[in-house]
Design a protein around this motif. Structure first.
Motif: not given
Length: 92
Positions: A41, A44-45, A47-49, A51-52
């Protein structure tokens, strides 16, 4: 059916290994299982951050393979980059 697993090999500081060994022993699972479970998790968090945001690496560092390894003089650069990621995660 479960997700396909892949084998990875990487170098970590001795304290990381010791901590992971302790944690996995206390959980009663392998180091691989502990790391996979605990980090899934989080990664994933992160990576999501990331990507912004634009790439946080300097142009010079992107193409230098020696800088990517956690050894010798690259340790300072890698720690500084990790700190920038940490600040992004904290919203600073």
């Amino acid at each position: 059916m479960s997700e396909k697993l892949v084998r990875m090999s990487f170098t970590v500081p001795a304290q990381f290994r010791d901590d992971l060994s302790y944690i996995s022993s206390r959980m009663g699972v392998s180091k691989s299982a502990a790391l996979s479970t605990l980090m899934a998790e989080t990664l994933t968090d992160i990576r999501s951050l990331l990507e912004q945001f634009p790439d946080i690496r300097s142009d010079q560092q992107i193409d230098d393979p020696a800088v990517r390894r956690f050894r010798d003089s690259s340790v300072t650069y890698i720690n500084e980059t990790a700190e920038r990621v940490s600040q992004l995660l904290k919203g600073q």
